[in-house]
Design a protein around this motif. Structure first.
Motif, PDB file in Angstrom:
ATOM      1  N   VAL A   1       0.812  -1.213   0.000  1.00 57.28           N
ATOM      2  CA  VAL A   1       0.000   0.000   0.000  1.00 57.28           C
ATOM      3  C   VAL A   1       0.851   1.271   0.000  1.00 57.28           C
ATOM      4  O   VAL A   1       0.384   2.329  -0.375  1.00 57.28           O
ATOM      5  N   GLU A   2       2.100   1.144   0.431  1.00 56.46           N
ATOM      6  CA  GLU A   2       2.974   2.311   0.394  1.00 56.46           C
ATOM      7  C   GLU A   2       4.419   1.845   0.406  1.00 56.46           C
ATOM      8  O   GLU A   2       4.751   0.857   1.069  1.00 56.46           O
ATOM      9  N   THR A   3       5.280   2.540  -0.326  1.00 52.83           N
ATOM     10  CA  THR A   3       6.708   2.236  -0.269  1.00 52.83           C
ATOM     11  C   THR A   3       7.491   3.527  -0.452  1.00 52.83           C
ATOM     12  O   THR A   3       7.091   4.392  -1.230  1.00 52.83           O
ATOM     13  N   ALA A   4       8.561   3.682   0.327  1.00 56.94           N
ATOM     14  CA  ALA A   4       9.329   4.926   0.301  1.00 56.94           C
ATOM     15  C   ALA A   4      10.658   4.726   0.998  1.00 56.94           C
ATOM     16  O   ALA A   4      10.826   3.764   1.748  1.00 56.94           O
ATOM     17  N   PRO A   5      11.609   5.668   0.779  1.00 57.18           N
ATOM     18  CA  PRO A   5      12.818   5.648   1.600  1.00 57.18           C
ATOM     19  C   PRO A   5      12.393   5.795   3.063  1.00 57.18           C
ATOM     20  O   PRO A   5      11.407   6.487   3.353  1.00 57.18           O
ATOM     21  N   THR A   6      13.127   5.136   3.959  1.00 60.26           N
ATOM     22  CA  THR A   6      12.712   5.063   5.366  1.00 60.26           C
ATOM     23  C   THR A   6      12.363   6.419   5.959  1.00 60.26           C
ATOM     24  O   THR A   6      11.313   6.598   6.571  1.00 60.26           O
ATOM     25  N   ARG A   7      13.257   7.384   5.770  1.00 57.89           N
ATOM     26  CA  ARG A   7      13.042   8.692   6.381  1.00 57.89           C
ATOM     27  C   ARG A   7      11.718   9.309   5.906  1.00 57.89           C
ATOM     28  O   ARG A   7      10.939   9.835   6.695  1.00 57.89           O
ATOM     29  N   THR A   8      11.462   9.207   4.614  1.00 60.53           N
ATOM     30  CA  THR A   8      10.229   9.756   4.050  1.00 60.53           C
ATOM     31  C   THR A   8       9.020   9.051   4.640  1.00 60.53           C
ATOM     32  O   THR A   8       8.049   9.685   5.052  1.00 60.53           O
ATOM     33  N   LEU A   9       9.094   7.731   4.694  1.00 60.93           N
ATOM     34  CA  LEU A   9       7.935   6.977   5.172  1.00 60.93           C
ATOM     35  C   LEU A   9       7.583   7.342   6.609  1.00 60.93           C
ATOM     36  O   LEU A   9       6.422   7.482   6.963  1.00 60.93           O
TER      37      LEU A   9
ATOM     38  N   ASN B   1     -11.740 -13.878   1.695  1.00 60.95           N
ATOM     39  CA  ASN B   1     -12.942 -13.133   1.384  1.00 60.95           C
ATOM     40  C   ASN B   1     -12.666 -11.642   1.532  1.00 60.95           C
ATOM     41  O   ASN B   1     -13.228 -10.969   2.382  1.00 60.95           O
ATOM     42  N   PRO B   2     -11.769 -11.115   0.667  1.00 59.89           N
ATOM     43  CA  PRO B   2     -11.375  -9.710   0.828  1.00 59.89           C
ATOM     44  C   PRO B   2     -12.526  -8.772   0.463  1.00 59.89           C
ATOM     45  O   PRO B   2     -13.358  -9.114  -0.387  1.00 59.89           O
ATOM     46  N   PRO B   3     -12.589  -7.596   1.098  1.00 58.80           N
ATOM     47  CA  PRO B   3     -13.645  -6.645   0.753  1.00 58.80           C
ATOM     48  C   PRO B   3     -13.426  -6.079  -0.648  1.00 58.80           C
ATOM     49  O   PRO B   3     -12.282  -6.075  -1.133  1.00 58.80           O
ATOM     50  N   PRO B   4     -14.484  -5.595  -1.297  1.00 59.41           N
ATOM     51  CA  PRO B   4     -14.314  -4.981  -2.623  1.00 59.41           C
ATOM     52  C   PRO B   4     -13.618  -3.632  -2.494  1.00 59.41           C
ATOM     53  O   PRO B   4     -13.537  -3.076  -1.395  1.00 59.41           O
ATOM     54  N   GLY B   5     -13.109  -3.115  -3.613  1.00 60.94           N
ATOM     55  CA  GLY B   5     -12.478  -1.796  -3.610  1.00 60.94           C
ATOM     56  C   GLY B   5     -11.174  -1.805  -2.850  1.00 60.94           C
ATOM     57  O   GLY B   5     -10.424  -2.792  -2.884  1.00 60.94           O
ATOM     58  N   CYS B   6     -10.900  -0.738  -2.133  1.00 63.94           N
ATOM     59  CA  CYS B   6      -9.675  -0.660  -1.343  1.00 63.94           C
ATOM     60  C   CYS B   6      -9.772  -1.670  -0.215  1.00 63.94           C
ATOM     61  O   CYS B   6     -10.765  -1.718   0.504  1.00 63.94           O
TER      62      CYS B   6
ATOM     63  N   CYS C   1     -13.983   4.310  -2.492  1.00 64.43           N
ATOM     64  CA  CYS C   1     -13.098   3.330  -1.861  1.00 64.43           C
ATOM     65  C   CYS C   1     -13.750   1.953  -1.780  1.00 64.43           C
ATOM     66  O   CYS C   1     -13.069   0.936  -1.742  1.00 64.43           O
ATOM     67  N   ARG C   2     -15.069   1.937  -1.728  1.00 62.25           N
ATOM     68  CA  ARG C   2     -15.784   0.665  -1.571  1.00 62.25           C
ATOM     69  C   ARG C   2     -16.032  -0.011  -2.912  1.00 62.25           C
ATOM     70  O   ARG C   2     -16.526  -1.123  -2.977  1.00 62.25           O
TER      71      ARG C   2
END
Ligand SMILES: Nc1ncnc2c1ncn2[C@@H]1O[C@H](COP(=O)(O)OP(=O)(O)O)[C@@H](O)[C@H]1O
Ligand SMILES: Nc1ncnc2c1ncn2[C@@H]1O[C@H](COP(=O)(O)OP(=O)(O)O)[C@@H](O)[C@H]1O
Ligand code: SF4
Ligand code: SF4
Ligand SMILES: [Mg+2]
Ligand SMILES: [Mg+2]
Lengths: 333, 334
Positions: free
Chosen positions: B240-248, B287-292, B305-306
């Motif tokens: 869901v997110e990836t970044a250099p450590t400091r930024t994250l 059984n993951p929810p739809p959307g996000c 989001c749904r």
């Protein structure tokens, strides 16, 4: 506040195949009603054994020291826990006035009995409730700890619940008898931080509501900082520092507490180097002489550290530590 | 600064079939879903998320130890270049030498009758990387020294050792074949804090010394903050997110990352009550929810989001986030 429990000179040894080992060495503390005490220390420091001693739950190979005194102050007067002999006498502390919750709730639920039946059974042993009343209260407690659809959960088995839900169910069961003292032994260690935050929140609400005392055992100083009023730090069966939570965390008086805090990665300064405490935790079979921490201590002040066990000395109001650094006769150092 | 990519995943999915489902599509657990990830050579790459988010499965897929259902993983260390999905028997054997896993506790997985020397030597013997016992011993001694294990201890059995020493045995075993890529899955989770720092420092020293690339899986964000240079956050099989450590850690953009950070208990007793609590639990991947996938717990979820799943999009230098509302939420906080 009123005094809930006094633990004086708790000493406990175990007879093992390899000899007699000391698990808890002359530990004293007390707790008021409505107070949360954090008991912190690394594995093998004697936290669980201390907790179980309060209910005399240690196995048969346990030998209590002759000076050990544990006094539980109940409405009907003080109870001398060490003098309780048989199961009938023990009922007063086991699951009645004192409840215990563990890290792994699976261990406290029988696999083949539904959660509800276990709650009801427990209530019927420790209270005068009828079966119907017990069931009603159990469902109410499940609801109270944030378990959705509690009547359905009542009929389910522990394995059917997620880790977080199981821990909640366990808290519900532990609190249904309205204990005066709740001992929580690493209740959030196996949980994700998100679920840990939920469980900690829940426990805080319950203390406020029920006014019981809590002994919260953990190896996580962050968890202590967020839950406890006061802290006791253990190392190799010894109480090395005790005080109010702010004092101990901000002005640690024992080198071990200082070492633990320095070793902890925190988000405040992610570039700070991590500083391990040198060496390993000694085996209980090779208990160091003098100060038990001297084999790893980075502040050793001289040969006295390995020769003589330090006294537990007051360093400030309600703040004490067992280290020769605080000994007046060492004052010039 | 920009190092070549050592290993990367493109649209990687790992599905485990479930029983049942005679009619309609076969049911499965989507342990990893459509993951894109790039790990630069020499990186200490962190992977975080709650349990059940798919961290172990992703790590194993990158070692070709979990089935690749869709997408692929590419490995290129300058000597060889592999597509893991279609790896021949010979190449797979070679890949095992180049990519290794550090076990949480090797002693739990191995025979109690093996000495420390045997445990460390086993990969060499299984892969036939040395031609004589003397050569094996030489290699074991060399790697044991690097891992600060006492050479005297090699003849002993690991049950006699403390947690920290066992973890060093485990590290030595993973390193003995001379790998380029190491997956460390919850390597310090079981250790006491006073010992943990020592093992983390050792891992960092070895990485710099031997020029290794690490995928460091952990549920402990504070540890990751201190040792990793780059971090990816997983939730229900997705990054869901990836970044250099400091930024994250200073500018998290995904509501899940923010919630994870906020849940870490602060060492300041006066921070009580400041935690923004994340309600509910991670849903089941069957059984993951739809959307996000985060919409069932997200405090910012809206209608879109749904319905629609957000995809990873750039949110800054080397920063990617999968949330429909990240820009809006950023502007609100600024
Ligand atoms: N039943 C037992 N027999 C022998 N030794 C024991 C027993 N229970 C605990 N111990 C020992 O007592 C010490 C303290 O253990 P414990 O209280 O479980 O530590 P902690 O909870 O702080 O990790 C350890 O050295 C442990 O090995
Ligand atoms: N071999 C398997 N068969 C079926 N389901 C699996 C298997 N391995 C993992 N899973 C499921 O995949 C999901 C992700 O698991 P895992 O990768 O272990 O997550 P993490 O390491 O983040 O805790 C979980 O729901 C888990 O139950
Ligand atoms: S008594 Fe000596 S060895 Fe023990 S903690 Fe104090 S300075 Fe360190
Ligand atoms: S896409 Fe919507 S539900 Fe998902 S994280 Fe963003 S705001 Fe929350
Ligand atoms: Mg314990
Ligand atoms: Mg895992």
């Amino acid at each position: 506040m009123s005094r809930l429990i006094d633990v004086e000179n708790l000493t406990l040894q175990f007879d093992t195949d390899e000899g007699r080992i000391t698990a808890v060495d002359n530990v004293s503390f007390s707790l008021e009603a409505g107070e949360v005490m954090g008991l912190v220390g690394e594995s093998g420091s004697g936290k669980s054994v201390t907790a179980k001693s309060l209910m005399k739950l240690n196995p048969r190979n346990a030998v209590y020291g002759p000076d050990t005194r544990i006094t539980l102050h109940l409405e009907d007067g003080p109870v001398d826990v060490m003098s309780l002999q048989n199961d009938t006498e023990m009922k007063i502390v086991r699951g009645g006035s004192i409840s215990l919750i563990f890290q792994e709730p699976m261990a406290s639920f029988a696999p083949a009995i539904s959660i509800g039946d276990q709650m009801v059974e427990q209530l019927m042993i420790h209270t005068d409730f009828t079966k119907a009343q017990s069931k009603e209260l159990s469902i109410e407690m499940l609801d109270r700890v944030g378990i959705s659809d509690p009547s359905t959960r009542f009929g389910q088995y522990a394995f059917e619940l997620s880790g977080g839900m199981r821990q909640r169910a366990m808290i519900a069961m532990a609190l249904s008898t309205k204990p005066k003292l709740l001992i929580a032994d690493e209740p959030t260690t196996a949980l994700d931080v998100t679920i840990q935050a939920q469980v900690i929140d829940l426990m805080k609400d319950l203390v406020t509501e029920f006014g019981m005392g809590i002994i919260f055992i953990t190896h996580d100083l962050g968890v202590i900082a967020q839950t406890a009023d006061k802290v006791a730090v253990m190392y190799l069966g010894k109480l090395v520092e005790q005080g109010e939570v702010r004092d101990v965390i901000r002005r640690p008086a024992h080198p071990y507490t200082r070492g633990l805090l320095a070793a902890l990665p925190t988000l405040d300064d992610i570039d700070a180097p991590l500083t391990p405490i040198p060496g390993d935790i000694p085996s209980p079979l090779e208990r160091p002489s003098g100060c038990v921490y001297h084999t790893r201590c980075q502040e050793v002040i001289g040969p006295r550290c390995s020769a003589e066990a330090p006294q537990f000395l007051q360093v400030d109001t309600n703040h004490a530590a067992a280290c020769h650094i605080h000994d007046a006769s060492e004052g010039a150092a | 600064m920009s190092q070549p990519t050592l290993i990367s995943a493109q649209g990687l999915s790992v599905h485990y079939a479930l029983r049942g489902g005679l009619i309609g599509p076969k049911p499965y657990v989507g342990a990893v879903e459509n993951v894109d990830i790039e790990i630069a050579s020499g990186s200490f790459f962190g992977l975080v998320g709650e349990s059940g988010s798919g961290k172990t499965t992703l790590g194993r897929a990158m070692l070709r130890a979990a089935p690749i259902s869709r997408g692929d993983v590419h490995f290129d260390d300058g000597e060889v270049s592999y597509s893991l999905k279609n790896l021949g028997k010979q190449d797979l054997k070679d890949y095992r030498k180049r990519a290794q896993l550090i076990f949480q506790d090797p002693y739990a997985a191995l025979s109690p009758r093996m000495t420390v020397r045997d445990i460390i030597a086993e990969p060499l013997e299984v892969m036939g990387l040395t031609s004589s016992r003397a050569e094996t011993d030489e290699r074991v001694r060399e790697i044991a020294a690097k891992c600060r294990l006492n050479v005297e201890h090699l003849r002993r059995f690991p049950h006699a050792f403390s947690g920290g020493q066992r973890q060093r045995i485990s590290i030595a075993r993973a390193l003995v074949s001379g790998p380029k890529f190491i997956v460390a899955d919850e390597s310090v989770a079981a250790l006491d804090v006073s010992i943990q720092a020592d093992v983390l420092n050792l891992l960092k020293a070895i990485q710099e010394d031997m020029g290794l690339t690490f995928l460091f899986i952990s549920h402990d964000l504070s540890v990751v903050a201190h040792v990793c240079d780059h971090v990816a956050v997983m939730y229900l099989g997705r990054i869901v997110e990836t970044a250099p450590t400091r930024t994250l850690f200073s500018n998290p953009r995904h509501p899940y990352t923010s919630a994870l950070l906020s849940a870490i208990p602060s060492l300041d007793p006066d921070d009580r009550g400041k935690v923004q609590k994340l309600e509910g639990e991670i849903p089941s991947p069957t059984n993951p929810p739809p959307g996000c996938k985060f919409q069932t717990r997200c405090p910012h979820a809206i209608d879109v989001c749904r319905i629609q799943e957000p995809s990873l999009e750039p949110a800054g230098t080397e920063h990617h986030v999968a949330c429909h509302r990240w820009q809006e939420l950023r502007d609100q906080t600024n």
